[in-house]
Design an enzyme around this catalytic site. Structure first.
Site, short mmCIF file in Angstrom:
data_model
loop_
_atom_site.label_atom_id
_atom_site.label_comp_id
_atom_site.label_asym_id
_atom_site.label_seq_id
_atom_site.Cartn_x
_atom_site.Cartn_y
_atom_site.Cartn_z
N GLY A 12 65.43 -7.14 111.85
CA GLY A 12 64.51 -6.95 110.73
C GLY A 12 64.05 -8.26 110.13
N ASP A 13 63.00 -8.16 109.31
CA ASP A 13 62.45 -9.32 108.60
C ASP A 13 61.90 -10.36 109.56
OD1 ASP A 13 63.42 -8.21 106.12
OD2 ASP A 13 65.40 -8.80 106.82
N LYS A 18 52.59 -10.29 109.85
CA LYS A 18 51.74 -11.33 110.43
C LYS A 18 51.03 -10.83 111.68
CE LYS A 18 51.40 -15.95 110.66
NZ LYS A 18 51.92 -17.13 110.06
N ASN A 38 63.18 0.66 101.92
CA ASN A 38 64.19 -0.33 102.32
C ASN A 38 63.52 -1.49 103.06
OD1 ASN A 38 63.53 1.47 104.36
ND2 ASN A 38 65.52 1.45 105.33
N GLY A 40 60.67 -4.51 103.82
CA GLY A 40 60.04 -5.52 102.98
C GLY A 40 59.07 -6.34 103.81
N THR A 128 70.56 -0.96 101.46
CA THR A 128 69.70 -1.48 100.40
C THR A 128 69.87 -0.68 99.11
OG1 THR A 128 67.91 -0.06 101.15
CG2 THR A 128 67.97 -2.29 102.05
N ARG A 142 69.09 19.91 107.03
CA ARG A 142 68.11 20.94 106.66
C ARG A 142 68.20 21.36 105.18
NH1 ARG A 142 69.82 23.99 111.99
NH2 ARG A 142 71.73 23.30 111.03
N THR A 238 70.23 1.32 110.06
CA THR A 238 69.56 2.18 109.10
C THR A 238 69.60 3.60 109.66
OG1 THR A 238 67.64 2.39 107.67
CG2 THR A 238 67.19 1.84 109.98
N THR A 300 65.99 -6.68 98.50
CA THR A 300 67.20 -6.79 97.68
C THR A 300 67.42 -8.20 97.13
OG1 THR A 300 68.48 -7.33 99.63
CG2 THR A 300 68.38 -5.00 99.02
N GLY A 301 66.71 -9.20 97.65
CA GLY A 301 66.91 -10.58 97.21
C GLY A 301 68.18 -11.20 97.79
P1 IMP Z 1 69.56 1.21 104.58
O1 IMP Z 1 68.36 1.19 105.45
O2 IMP Z 1 69.27 0.90 103.13
O3 IMP Z 1 70.40 2.45 104.74
O4 IMP Z 1 70.52 0.00 105.07
C1 IMP Z 1 71.15 0.02 106.34
C2 IMP Z 1 71.19 -1.36 106.95
O5 IMP Z 1 69.87 -1.74 107.33
C3 IMP Z 1 71.67 -2.47 106.01
O6 IMP Z 1 72.37 -3.42 106.76
C4 IMP Z 1 70.37 -3.07 105.47
O7 IMP Z 1 70.54 -4.39 105.04
C5 IMP Z 1 69.52 -2.98 106.72
N1 IMP Z 1 68.06 -2.96 106.43
C6 IMP Z 1 67.37 -1.91 105.95
N2 IMP Z 1 66.07 -2.24 105.84
C7 IMP Z 1 65.94 -3.49 106.29
C8 IMP Z 1 64.82 -4.37 106.47
O8 IMP Z 1 63.66 -4.04 106.22
N3 IMP Z 1 65.12 -5.60 106.96
C9 IMP Z 1 66.37 -5.98 107.29
N4 IMP Z 1 67.43 -5.19 107.15
C10 IMP Z 1 67.22 -3.96 106.66
#
Ligand code: IMP
Length: 428
Positions: A12-13, A18, A38, A40, A128, A142, A238, A300-301
């Site tokens: 992720g990220d 881009k 969740n 970003g 998150t 369900r 996730t 989440t910062g």
């Molecule tokens: P959740 O998606 O909030 O349930 O988090 C599950 C896992 O996925 C955690 O380790 C989060 O930090 C990670 N995660 C969720 N969304 C992102 C994202 O957009 N970028 C990076 N990590 C993510």
């Protein structure tokens, strides 16, 4: 040109926004097909920085129709907050389409996300805290609430009652929290119904019609391959399918519509939350990547965990997603390093392993085997042609490409929209 999917190829990220921008003016629809707020995306346009969590980044491009399809979980409050914030900055958000079948994140999902994490203690996932997991759990069980339920108060009430019947036992008896009333949830959800109504539609039908009419539809994956609930580092993942196949189930288009799958890789690796990460750095190199790459969660910062590029993960992603092109982002962050290690394989219990091990225990123990590449010191943020990159930067990209399972078609060299070197046409 049919459907194109963009997915994160690591944890992720990676900077998917881009790649979306790069396709920009040729795209008719941008679809978010999984996850929720969740995610970003940070998109920089001129001197304006936009941080989006729920809305697809395509909402910033004129003429594009943004779609939130059935595979997404929607926190309606966040949806309207983001829409209002964009509106206030003059962005036209009136074209947004929302699937009637998407599930809703409610107050009790957010609460459950937080309390279950707390109860896991040292075993926590590091979610998150946005209620994503509990909402998908209800969908599979369900007992979820869908967008279309907002338009039938009777049904909505029955469904919330059924869901809270179970949840309140859990909240009160196990987690020592107060019970949540049916009325507070129903009233809150209904308060959004009329504002939402004009956006809600059969998005699967609209997308199929668009594809039939020769429109270009871009599916923008939230999260990334290694966070996919089936193919990621379970249970540190996730709760949705963030791989390319999720674009089909998460939107209602057939898999044979998808012709290009663009995998986004950072020139190094980052991860938020817990779970295995073989190339993670705990020294000043890790700090260098974090501060230079500004590796802090958009949602989440939280400071992101940082590490070197992991080629077996890129190959894994290329396979699982059917990647046709990689876009490598943030190459400029590596500028100034004397040498750059790249993980080419792992050692597991004394044995060399070339691919991501299928056993999670093995992956936890995997020790990276590195090959070092010489670095460069020249500022590359203004470079727009591959041949103009320092020779060592070119060599790094070519070496990484050779072991990553797919061509690297574009390279991000700076935070701005235009800071990209294109080697191959992503649509061709
Ligand atoms: P959740 O998606 O909030 O349930 O988090 C599950 C896992 O996925 C955690 O380790 C989060 O930090 C990670 N995660 C969720 N969304 C992102 C994202 O957009 N970028 C990076 N990590 C993510």
């Amino acid at each position: 040109m049919p459907a194109i999917v963009i997915i994160g190829a690591q944890w992720g990220d990676e900077g998917k926004g881009k790649a979306t921008d790069l396709l920009g003016s040729r795209i008719d629809y941008v679809v978010k097909f999984n996850g929720g707020n969740n995610a970003g995306h940070t998109v920089v346009i001129g001197n304006q920085k936009y941080a989006l969590h729920l809305l697809p980044s395509g909402i910033l491009t004129d003429g594009v129709i943004p779609v939130i399809s059935n595979g997404v979980v929607i926190d309606i409050e966040v949806l309207f907050d983001e829409l209002e914030a964009l509106n206030a900055r003059g962005v036209d958000v009136s074209k947004l389409r929302v699937s009637a079948n998407a599930h809703i994140i409610t107050h009790y999902h957010r609460t459950l996300d937080k309390v279950t994490e707390r109860f896991l203690g040292k075993k926590q996932i590091g979610t998150t805290g946005r209620g994503i997991g509990p909402t998908y759990a209800d969908k599979i069980n369900r007992v979820g609430i869908r967008i279309q339920d907002l338009f039938d108060e009777n049904i909505l009430r029955q469904k919330v009652e059924a869901a809270l019947d179970q949840k309140n036992h859990l909240l009160v008896k196990v987690y020592n929290r107060r019970a949540i009333t049916v009325d507070e949830i129903v009233e809150n959800l209904l308060s959004y119904a009329e504002r939402l109504r004009p956006m809600v539609t059969d998005t699967a039908l609209e997308l199929n019609n668009a594809l039939d009419a020769g429109k270009i539809v871009l599916f923008e994956g939230g999260q990334a391959t290694m966070l996919d609930v089936d193919h990621g580092t379970y249970p540190f993942v996730t709760s949705s399918n963030s791989t390319a196949g999720g674009a089909s189930t998460g939107s209602g288009i057939g898999p044979n519509r998808i012709e290009r799958v663009i995998g986004i890789v950072k020139a190094y690796t980052t991860r938020v939350g817990a779970g295995p990460f073989p190339t993670e750095l705990f020294d000043e190199s890790g700090e260098f990547l974090r501060s230079k790459g500004f590796e802090f969660g958009t949602t989440t910062g939280r400071p992101r965990r940082t590490g070197w590029y992991d080629a077996p993960i890129a190959r894994y992603s290329a396979r699982i997603n059917g990647v046709t092109d990689f876009v490598m982002t943030k190459l400029d962050v590596l500028t100034g390093l004397e040498s750059i290690p790249v993980c080419v394989a792992y050692e597991v219990d004394g044995v060399r392993v070339d691919e991501v091990p299928v056993s999670q225990s093995d992956f936890h123990h995997a020790v990276p085997i590195y090959e070092d590449f010489p670095g460069w010191t020249e500022d590359i943020t203004g470079v727009r042609a591959f041949e103009d990159l320092p020779v060592n930067a070119q060599a790094y990209v070519l070496a990484v490409e050779a072991i990553s399972g797919c061509r690297i078609s574009a390279i991000g060299v700076g935070p701005g929209r235009e800071a990209i070197v294109v080697r191959h046409n992503l649509l061709g």
